[in-house]
Design a protein around this motif. Structure first.
Motif, PDB file in Angstrom:
ATOM      1  N   ILE A   1      -0.177   8.169  12.640  1.00 46.26           N
ATOM      2  CA  ILE A   1       0.583   9.255  13.237  1.00 46.26           C
ATOM      3  C   ILE A   1      -0.021  10.575  12.768  1.00 46.26           C
ATOM      4  O   ILE A   1      -0.238  10.779  11.569  1.00 46.26           O
ATOM      5  CB  ILE A   1       2.060   9.216  12.778  1.00 46.26           C
ATOM      6  N   VAL A   2      -0.279  11.478  13.699  1.00 43.86           N
ATOM      7  CA  VAL A   2      -0.758  12.816  13.356  1.00 43.86           C
ATOM      8  C   VAL A   2       0.427  13.606  12.800  1.00 43.86           C
ATOM      9  O   VAL A   2       1.477  13.691  13.446  1.00 43.86           O
ATOM     10  CB  VAL A   2      -1.351  13.529  14.591  1.00 43.86           C
TER      11      VAL A   2
ATOM     12  N   PRO B   1     -12.567   7.189   8.480  1.00 46.32           N
ATOM     13  CA  PRO B   1     -13.117   6.528   9.673  1.00 46.32           C
ATOM     14  C   PRO B   1     -12.212   5.407  10.206  1.00 46.32           C
ATOM     15  O   PRO B   1     -12.062   5.263  11.420  1.00 46.32           O
ATOM     16  CB  PRO B   1     -14.449   5.971   9.176  1.00 46.32           C
ATOM     17  N   GLU B   2     -11.585   4.649   9.312  1.00 46.94           N
ATOM     18  CA  GLU B   2     -10.706   3.560   9.749  1.00 46.94           C
ATOM     19  C   GLU B   2      -9.480   4.109  10.461  1.00 46.94           C
ATOM     20  O   GLU B   2      -9.040   3.569  11.476  1.00 46.94           O
ATOM     21  CB  GLU B   2     -10.265   2.707   8.552  1.00 46.94           C
ATOM     22  N   ILE B   3      -8.919   5.167   9.913  1.00 42.62           N
ATOM     23  CA  ILE B   3      -7.741   5.766  10.530  1.00 42.62           C
ATOM     24  C   ILE B   3      -8.102   6.423  11.858  1.00 42.62           C
ATOM     25  O   ILE B   3      -7.335   6.372  12.819  1.00 42.62           O
ATOM     26  CB  ILE B   3      -7.072   6.768   9.570  1.00 42.62           C
ATOM     27  N   LEU B   4      -9.278   7.023  11.945  1.00 42.14           N
ATOM     28  CA  LEU B   4      -9.713   7.656  13.187  1.00 42.14           C
ATOM     29  C   LEU B   4      -9.750   6.647  14.335  1.00 42.14           C
ATOM     30  O   LEU B   4      -9.317   6.953  15.446  1.00 42.14           O
ATOM     31  CB  LEU B   4     -11.081   8.320  13.011  1.00 42.14           C
ATOM     32  N   VAL B   5     -10.211   5.446  14.079  1.00 38.43           N
ATOM     33  CA  VAL B   5     -10.242   4.408  15.124  1.00 38.43           C
ATOM     34  C   VAL B   5      -8.833   4.142  15.640  1.00 38.43           C
ATOM     35  O   VAL B   5      -8.597   4.057  16.845  1.00 38.43           O
ATOM     36  CB  VAL B   5     -10.889   3.111  14.589  1.00 38.43           C
ATOM     37  N   THR B   6      -7.887   4.028  14.719  1.00 41.53           N
ATOM     38  CA  THR B   6      -6.500   3.779  15.111  1.00 41.53           C
ATOM     39  C   THR B   6      -5.930   4.970  15.873  1.00 41.53           C
ATOM     40  O   THR B   6      -5.249   4.799  16.888  1.00 41.53           O
ATOM     41  CB  THR B   6      -5.644   3.459  13.876  1.00 41.53           C
TER      42      THR B   6
ATOM     43  N   GLY C   1      -5.816   8.835  21.995  1.00 39.13           N
ATOM     44  CA  GLY C   1      -6.966   9.213  22.803  1.00 39.13           C
ATOM     45  C   GLY C   1      -7.983   9.953  21.946  1.00 39.13           C
ATOM     46  O   GLY C   1      -7.653  10.502  20.891  1.00 39.13           O
ATOM     47  N   MET C   2      -9.208   9.949  22.406  1.00 33.26           N
ATOM     48  CA  MET C   2     -10.332  10.496  21.642  1.00 33.26           C
ATOM     49  C   MET C   2     -10.147  11.977  21.306  1.00 33.26           C
ATOM     50  O   MET C   2     -10.334  12.382  20.162  1.00 33.26           O
ATOM     51  CB  MET C   2     -11.623  10.298  22.437  1.00 33.26           C
ATOM     52  N   SER C   3      -9.789  12.786  22.283  1.00 34.28           N
ATOM     53  CA  SER C   3      -9.721  14.226  22.079  1.00 34.28           C
ATOM     54  C   SER C   3      -8.692  14.614  21.013  1.00 34.28           C
ATOM     55  O   SER C   3      -9.004  15.341  20.070  1.00 34.28           O
ATOM     56  CB  SER C   3      -9.392  14.921  23.398  1.00 34.28           C
TER      57      SER C   3
ATOM     58  N   ASN D   1      -9.556  13.292  17.424  1.00 32.64           N
ATOM     59  CA  ASN D   1     -10.641  14.019  16.759  1.00 32.64           C
ATOM     60  C   ASN D   1     -10.215  15.389  16.246  1.00 32.64           C
ATOM     61  O   ASN D   1     -10.915  15.987  15.440  1.00 32.64           O
ATOM     62  CB  ASN D   1     -11.831  14.150  17.698  1.00 32.64           C
ATOM     63  N   GLN D   2      -9.065  15.883  16.693  1.00 33.01           N
ATOM     64  CA  GLN D   2      -8.560  17.182  16.238  1.00 33.01           C
ATOM     65  C   GLN D   2      -7.609  17.052  15.046  1.00 33.01           C
ATOM     66  O   GLN D   2      -7.263  18.043  14.421  1.00 33.01           O
ATOM     67  CB  GLN D   2      -7.832  17.890  17.380  1.00 33.01           C
ATOM     68  N   ALA D   3      -7.191  15.845  14.739  1.00 34.42           N
ATOM     69  CA  ALA D   3      -6.201  15.633  13.674  1.00 34.42           C
ATOM     70  C   ALA D   3      -6.766  15.997  12.308  1.00 34.42           C
ATOM     71  O   ALA D   3      -7.937  15.763  12.020  1.00 34.42           O
ATOM     72  CB  ALA D   3      -5.743  14.181  13.680  1.00 34.42           C
TER      73      ALA D   3
END
Length: 110
Positions: A5-6, A62-67, A73-75, A78-80
């Motif tokens: 969760i962001v 990196p692991e959290i980014l995949v989730t 969504g990617m955009s 990637n801002q989180a």
């Protein structure tokens, strides 16, 4: 993690919440780490301690980014900057995607 969760919008609230647990977070933990006197020396050092310790558990890996990319969504992923990550226990019944949406309504992935 299964869920991420962001929490960028509530990061300051998280720090204030941690700081409200004075006896555990700002007293006991620094005592055990041998930094009690230093942390107690000033409000600024207490704030820095809270940030550093919370960041260790809330920064993007990196692991959290995949989730995050899966659920947001990617955009947006990637801002989180700050996140809360969760992993369901591997034993017992597994949670379905529909149940995840109920448990974490801020996720909208179909």
């Amino acid at each position: 993690p299964d869920i991420a969760i962001v929490i960028d919008k509530v990061w300051d609230l998280k720090l204030r919440g941690l700081g409200a647990h004075t006896s555990q977070v700002l007293e006991y933990n620094p005592y055990v780490m041998g930094t009690y006197d230093k942390v107690q020396a000033s409000k600024k050092l207490q704030d820095e301690y809270l940030y550093t310790n919370a960041y260790d558990w809330s920064h993007l890996t990196p692991e959290i980014l995949v989730t995050l990319q899966y659920w947001y969504g990617m955009s947006k992923a990637n801002q989180a900057k700050y996140v809360e990550a969760y992993e369901f226990a591997e034993f017992g019944r597994q949670v379905t995607k529909e149940e995840v949406k109920v448990l974490f309504p801020m996720l909208s992935k179909d």
